[in-house]
Design a protein around this motif. Structure first.
Motif, PDB file in Angstrom:
ATOM      1  N   HIS A   1      76.949  18.427  45.952  1.00 16.07           N
ATOM      2  CA  HIS A   1      76.071  18.765  44.829  1.00 16.07           C
ATOM      3  C   HIS A   1      74.831  17.879  44.774  1.00 16.07           C
ATOM      4  CE1 HIS A   1      79.167  21.239  42.348  1.00 16.07           C
ATOM      5  NE2 HIS A   1      79.200  21.528  43.636  1.00 16.07           N
ATOM      6  N   CYS A   2      74.991  16.588  44.955  1.00 16.03           N
ATOM      7  CA  CYS A   2      73.833  15.692  44.952  1.00 16.03           C
ATOM      8  C   CYS A   2      72.882  16.065  46.084  1.00 16.03           C
ATOM      9  CB  CYS A   2      74.275  14.236  45.068  1.00 16.03           C
ATOM     10  SG  CYS A   2      72.915  13.052  45.105  1.00 16.03           S
ATOM     11  N   ASP A   3      73.423  16.246  47.274  1.00 18.33           N
ATOM     12  CA  ASP A   3      72.597  16.663  48.412  1.00 18.33           C
ATOM     13  C   ASP A   3      71.949  18.019  48.158  1.00 18.33           C
ATOM     14  OD1 ASP A   3      72.954  14.405  50.089  1.00 18.33           O
ATOM     15  OD2 ASP A   3      74.928  15.156  50.686  1.00 18.33           O
ATOM     16  N   GLY A   4      72.581  18.832  47.327  1.00 22.41           N
ATOM     17  CA  GLY A   4      72.043  20.141  46.972  1.00 22.41           C
ATOM     18  C   GLY A   4      71.039  20.100  45.835  1.00 22.41           C
ATOM     19  N   GLY A   5      70.706  18.905  45.340  1.00 24.55           N
ATOM     20  CA  GLY A   5      69.663  18.773  44.324  1.00 24.55           C
ATOM     21  C   GLY A   5      70.128  18.386  42.942  1.00 24.55           C
ATOM     22  N   MET A   6      71.422  18.229  42.731  1.00 23.48           N
ATOM     23  CA  MET A   6      71.905  17.827  41.402  1.00 23.48           C
ATOM     24  C   MET A   6      71.792  16.322  41.257  1.00 23.48           C
ATOM     25  SD  MET A   6      75.107  20.116  40.163  1.00 23.48           S
ATOM     26  CE  MET A   6      75.222  19.361  38.543  1.00 23.48           C
ATOM     27  N   LYS A   7      70.554  15.888  41.052  1.00 23.79           N
ATOM     28  CA  LYS A   7      70.261  14.471  40.880  1.00 23.79           C
ATOM     29  C   LYS A   7      69.046  14.355  39.988  1.00 23.79           C
ATOM     30  CE  LYS A   7      68.780  12.686  44.919  1.00 23.79           C
ATOM     31  NZ  LYS A   7      68.774  12.365  46.351  1.00 23.79           N
ATOM     32  N   LEU A   8      69.058  13.342  39.164  1.00 24.64           N
ATOM     33  CA  LEU A   8      68.005  13.153  38.173  1.00 24.64           C
ATOM     34  C   LEU A   8      67.611  11.693  38.142  1.00 24.64           C
ATOM     35  CD1 LEU A   8      66.416  14.126  35.564  1.00 24.64           C
ATOM     36  CD2 LEU A   8      68.455  13.411  34.292  1.00 24.64           C
ATOM     37  N   VAL A   9      66.317  11.436  38.194  1.00 24.93           N
ATOM     38  CA  VAL A   9      65.798  10.083  38.010  1.00 24.93           C
ATOM     39  C   VAL A   9      64.762  10.140  36.894  1.00 24.93           C
ATOM     40  CG1 VAL A   9      64.051  10.329  39.844  1.00 24.93           C
ATOM     41  CG2 VAL A   9      64.736   8.054  39.083  1.00 24.93           C
ATOM     42  N   ILE A  10      64.856   9.184  35.974  1.00 26.15           N
ATOM     43  CA  ILE A  10      63.892   9.091  34.882  1.00 26.15           C
ATOM     44  C   ILE A  10      63.469   7.634  34.724  1.00 26.15           C
ATOM     45  CG2 ILE A  10      64.841  11.084  33.644  1.00 26.15           C
ATOM     46  CD1 ILE A  10      66.100   9.021  31.669  1.00 26.15           C
ATOM     47  N   SER A  11      62.344   7.449  34.060  1.00 25.54           N
ATOM     48  CA  SER A  11      61.890   6.120  33.652  1.00 25.54           C
ATOM     49  C   SER A  11      61.957   6.061  32.140  1.00 25.54           C
ATOM     50  CB  SER A  11      60.460   5.869  34.121  1.00 25.54           C
ATOM     51  OG  SER A  11      60.423   5.766  35.517  1.00 25.54           O
ATOM     52  N   VAL A  12      62.547   4.987  31.638  1.00 24.56           N
ATOM     53  CA  VAL A  12      62.699   4.800  30.199  1.00 24.56           C
ATOM     54  C   VAL A  12      61.750   3.703  29.760  1.00 24.56           C
ATOM     55  CG1 VAL A  12      64.299   4.238  28.333  1.00 24.56           C
ATOM     56  CG2 VAL A  12      65.113   5.512  30.340  1.00 24.56           C
ATOM     57  N   ASP A  13      60.883   4.030  28.815  1.00 21.94           N
ATOM     58  CA  ASP A  13      59.930   3.069  28.268  1.00 21.94           C
ATOM     59  C   ASP A  13      60.552   2.333  27.083  1.00 21.94           C
ATOM     60  OD1 ASP A  13      58.016   3.974  30.078  1.00 21.94           O
ATOM     61  OD2 ASP A  13      57.064   5.314  28.634  1.00 21.94           O
ATOM     62  N   ALA A  14      60.086   1.130  26.840  1.00 23.71           N
ATOM     63  CA  ALA A  14      60.572   0.349  25.700  1.00 23.71           C
ATOM     64  C   ALA A  14      59.804   0.674  24.429  1.00 23.71           C
ATOM     65  CB  ALA A  14      60.448  -1.145  25.988  1.00 23.71           C
ATOM     66  N   GLY A  15      58.621   1.259  24.559  1.00 22.95           N
ATOM     67  CA  GLY A  15      57.730   1.490  23.424  1.00 22.95           C
ATOM     68  C   GLY A  15      58.205   2.558  22.466  1.00 22.95           C
TER      69      GLY A  15
END
Length: 155
Positions: free
Chosen positions: A109-123
């Motif tokens: 599944h991960c190799d098939g695209g089920m992966k998420l990356v985000i950036s979390v701001d402190a503001g």
């Protein structure tokens, strides 16, 4: 009179603070599943400490595993930082700033695209984009403000 002003200030602050956090349903109406472009889903969104990610999926078919950047790149589910989450309705609090990586640990599944990356701001949270189904606690806030005015009228 000063105690009345202090009470109003406290009630308004209590009503407004929870309304600033947003809940983001990962993948919007598609949810957490194969064949969704999560890079595109993230585009234009600003995540901040206090927001929540909600992963909706069929529990028997998927899971959610927070991993490091290296494990994300390698689709290595054995490097889980937490979890796996596997309820099919997982709410994950964004409680610290920085990059966050999530994968599905089911085979392929991960190799098939089920992966998420985000950036979390402190503001402070920015308003949600109009296309995002992010929700805030506006109903709760309205009820709290109404309660504050009711208390004010009782004095």
């Amino acid at each position: 009179m000063a105690s009345k002003a202090l009470l109003i200030t406290i009630l308004v602050a209590a009503a407004v603070a929870p309304a600033l956090a947003l809940d983001y349903m990962v993948g919007d109406t598609e949810g957490w599943k194969l064949q969704v472009n999560y890079t595109q889903w993230v585009a234009g969104k600003t995540f901040v400490v206090g927001d929540n990610l909600i992963f909706m999926y069929t529990a028997a078919d998927h899971n959610v595993i927070p991993v490091s950047g290296a494990d994300f790149k390698a689709c290595n589910a054995s490097g889980a930082l937490k979890g796996p989450y596997n309820s099919g309705n997982d709410k994950i609090a964004l409680d610290a700033p920085g990059k966050k990586w999530y994968i599905c640990g089911k085979e392929g599944h991960c190799d098939g695209g089920m992966k998420l990356v985000i950036s979390v701001d402190a503001g402070a949270p920015a308003p949600a984009p109009s296309s995002a189904p992010a929700t805030s606690s506006l109903v709760w806030m309205a009820a709290s403000v109404a309660a504050a005015f009711s208390l004010l009228m009782a004095f």
